[in-house]
Design an enzyme around this catalytic site. Sequence first.
Site, PDB file in Angstrom:
ATOM      1  N   ASP A  32     -37.869  30.931  -1.337  1.00 42.38           N
ATOM      2  CA  ASP A  32     -38.777  30.962  -3.113  1.00 42.38           C
ATOM      3  C   ASP A  32     -40.233  32.105  -2.645  1.00 42.38           C
ATOM      4  OD1 ASP A  32     -38.796  29.240  -4.867  1.00 42.38           O
ATOM      5  OD2 ASP A  32     -40.604  29.516  -5.201  1.00 42.38           O
ATOM      6  N   ASP A  51     -40.230  37.122  -1.157  1.00 40.49           N
ATOM      7  CA  ASP A  51     -40.459  37.396  -2.701  1.00 40.49           C
ATOM      8  C   ASP A  51     -38.717  38.549  -2.594  1.00 40.49           C
ATOM      9  OD1 ASP A  51     -39.908  39.410  -4.856  1.00 40.49           O
ATOM     10  OD2 ASP A  51     -42.065  39.754  -5.194  1.00 40.49           O
ATOM     11  N   ASN A  78     -30.283  33.202  -7.071  1.00 36.31           N
ATOM     12  CA  ASN A  78     -30.631  32.595  -8.285  1.00 36.31           C
ATOM     13  C   ASN A  78     -31.553  32.752  -8.640  1.00 36.31           C
ATOM     14  OD1 ASN A  78     -30.932  29.911 -10.440  1.00 36.31           O
ATOM     15  ND2 ASN A  78     -32.398  29.439  -8.652  1.00 36.31           N
ATOM     16  N   TYR A 144     -35.221  40.856 -19.648  1.00 41.45           N
ATOM     17  CA  TYR A 144     -35.257  39.678 -19.282  1.00 41.45           C
ATOM     18  C   TYR A 144     -33.082  39.593 -19.605  1.00 41.45           C
ATOM     19  CZ  TYR A 144     -33.504  35.003 -18.148  1.00 41.45           C
ATOM     20  OH  TYR A 144     -32.683  33.898 -17.962  1.00 41.45           O
ATOM     21  N   LYS A 148     -30.325  40.717 -17.399  1.00 42.96           N
ATOM     22  CA  LYS A 148     -28.772  39.226 -16.427  1.00 42.96           C
ATOM     23  C   LYS A 148     -27.094  40.254 -17.439  1.00 42.96           C
ATOM     24  CE  LYS A 148     -31.411  35.846 -15.344  1.00 42.96           C
ATOM     25  NZ  LYS A 148     -30.932  35.339 -14.140  1.00 42.96           N
TER      26      LYS A 148
HETATM   27  P1  NAD Z   1     -37.850  27.778 -12.601  1.00 43.06           P
HETATM   28  O1  NAD Z   1     -38.957  28.715 -12.861  1.00 43.06           O
HETATM   29  O2  NAD Z   1     -38.088  26.563 -12.928  1.00 43.06           O
HETATM   30  O3  NAD Z   1     -37.540  28.431 -10.777  1.00 43.06           O
HETATM   31  C1  NAD Z   1     -38.064  29.595 -10.794  1.00 43.06           C
HETATM   32  C2  NAD Z   1     -38.521  29.740  -8.926  1.00 43.06           C
HETATM   33  O4  NAD Z   1     -38.531  30.539  -8.556  1.00 43.06           O
HETATM   34  C3  NAD Z   1     -39.562  29.257  -8.482  1.00 43.06           C
HETATM   35  O5  NAD Z   1     -39.991  28.202  -7.353  1.00 43.06           O
HETATM   36  C4  NAD Z   1     -40.285  30.607  -8.547  1.00 43.06           C
HETATM   37  O6  NAD Z   1     -41.766  30.346  -7.452  1.00 43.06           O
HETATM   38  C5  NAD Z   1     -39.266  31.552  -7.599  1.00 43.06           C
HETATM   39  N1  NAD Z   1     -39.347  32.596  -7.953  1.00 43.06           N
HETATM   40  C6  NAD Z   1     -40.356  33.593  -8.500  1.00 43.06           C
HETATM   41  N2  NAD Z   1     -40.586  34.799  -8.977  1.00 43.06           N
HETATM   42  C7  NAD Z   1     -40.185  35.014  -7.809  1.00 43.06           C
HETATM   43  C8  NAD Z   1     -39.345  36.589  -6.021  1.00 43.06           C
HETATM   44  N3  NAD Z   1     -40.275  36.922  -7.156  1.00 43.06           N
HETATM   45  N4  NAD Z   1     -38.548  35.628  -5.361  1.00 43.06           N
HETATM   46  C9  NAD Z   1     -38.237  34.101  -5.297  1.00 43.06           C
HETATM   47  N5  NAD Z   1     -38.402  33.144  -5.732  1.00 43.06           N
HETATM   48  C10 NAD Z   1     -38.913  33.905  -7.143  1.00 43.06           C
HETATM   49  O7  NAD Z   1     -37.039  28.673 -13.569  1.00 43.06           O
HETATM   50  P2  NAD Z   1     -35.196  28.140 -13.029  1.00 43.06           P
HETATM   51  O8  NAD Z   1     -34.906  28.352 -14.883  1.00 43.06           O
HETATM   52  O9  NAD Z   1     -35.050  27.100 -12.474  1.00 43.06           O
HETATM   53  O10 NAD Z   1     -34.781  29.352 -13.682  1.00 43.06           O
HETATM   54  C11 NAD Z   1     -33.575  29.935 -11.655  1.00 43.06           C
HETATM   55  C12 NAD Z   1     -32.359  31.483 -12.293  1.00 43.06           C
HETATM   56  O11 NAD Z   1     -31.885  30.602 -13.621  1.00 43.06           O
HETATM   57  C13 NAD Z   1     -33.386  32.912 -12.851  1.00 43.06           C
HETATM   58  O12 NAD Z   1     -32.263  34.145 -12.680  1.00 43.06           O
HETATM   59  C14 NAD Z   1     -33.236  32.414 -14.260  1.00 43.06           C
HETATM   60  O13 NAD Z   1     -33.292  33.373 -14.911  1.00 43.06           O
HETATM   61  C15 NAD Z   1     -31.824  31.612 -14.311  1.00 43.06           C
HETATM   62  N6  NAD Z   1     -31.605  30.808 -16.671  1.00 43.06           N
HETATM   63  C16 NAD Z   1     -33.404  29.766 -16.497  1.00 43.06           C
HETATM   64  C17 NAD Z   1     -32.759  29.212 -17.771  1.00 43.06           C
HETATM   65  C18 NAD Z   1     -33.556  28.461 -17.745  1.00 43.06           C
HETATM   66  O14 NAD Z   1     -33.742  27.951 -19.189  1.00 43.06           O
HETATM   67  N7  NAD Z   1     -34.291  27.745 -17.508  1.00 43.06           N
HETATM   68  C19 NAD Z   1     -31.342  29.972 -18.235  1.00 43.06           C
HETATM   69  C20 NAD Z   1     -30.691  31.126 -18.750  1.00 43.06           C
HETATM   70  C21 NAD Z   1     -30.870  31.401 -17.053  1.00 43.06           C
END
Ligand code: NAD
Length: 252
Positions: A32, A51, A78, A144, A148
Amino acid sequence: MTQVLITAGASGIGRAMAEVFADQGAEVWITDIDQASLDTMPHSWRKTCLDASDEVGVRALFEQIHDEWGGLDALCANAGIAGPTALIEDVSLVDWQRCVSVNLEGAFLAAKYAAPLMKSAKQGAMVFTSSTAGIYGYPNRAPYSAAKWAIVGLMKTLAMELGPFGIRCNAICPGAVEGPRMEGVLEREAELKGMTRDDVYQGYAAGTSMRSFVEAKDIANMAAFLASPEARLVSGQIIAVDGHTENPDPKV
Ligand code: NAD
């Protein structure tokens, strides 16, 4: 023991994945960019502040995984950021590139460096976090959605390329998942559409046949299944965990 790497594992979906895998007895390694959050994760998990779009860092991480684990059973690619919620004419190139970079290049780099480890073991599972924005159009979220969709293309290609080496690749497409990240999206959409946050929230839930938002654990359970031997012939699949949306209403 199963050894699994989860990118962006310090929050939300990634964290839930780590918890589910750990509960099932797996050894967990999370990355992370948020060191402070990483510091609050269980001691038994390996953690690297990184990153996901930084190739030098990703290469070093996989060298370390090779040295410490000798291989990798499962990768959950992820990491992703929401990017701008904006009309296309208001999306800056910088915001476009950052969104595509974290989402798509992050998945590419993880797969690129995981593949040799898995190939040499002649087994492995890659689980990519796409989105329902990767199977439908998603107004006001162009970078986005583009990233995706591209993750789905990457997954489909890798499933064909790596399948002969015993490596399975699948993509999970979460719907709207409860949590801080979705809160930000709801607030920006409400502002953009002149609606209240609650109306936008209700609209999302109403757009599913299950009338529900998704929980991070729902995604994590699917990832654990896809990485398990029970899914030994499941590859190249796009699996929505979204409460079922056939044709989301673009007004929502
Ligand atoms: P979140 O914001 O709860 O957590 C994301 C994490 O990613 C955080 O801990 C952040 O510090 C970390 N992060 C941000 N940029 C980063 C980078 N460049 N390198 C490494 N880590 C990084 O997000 P989430 O909702 O758990 O999303 C996780 C995945 O699920 C993402 O790919 C997101 O696009 C996808 N997603 C989420 C949703 C939703 O509704 N939350 C829906 C569809 C897809």
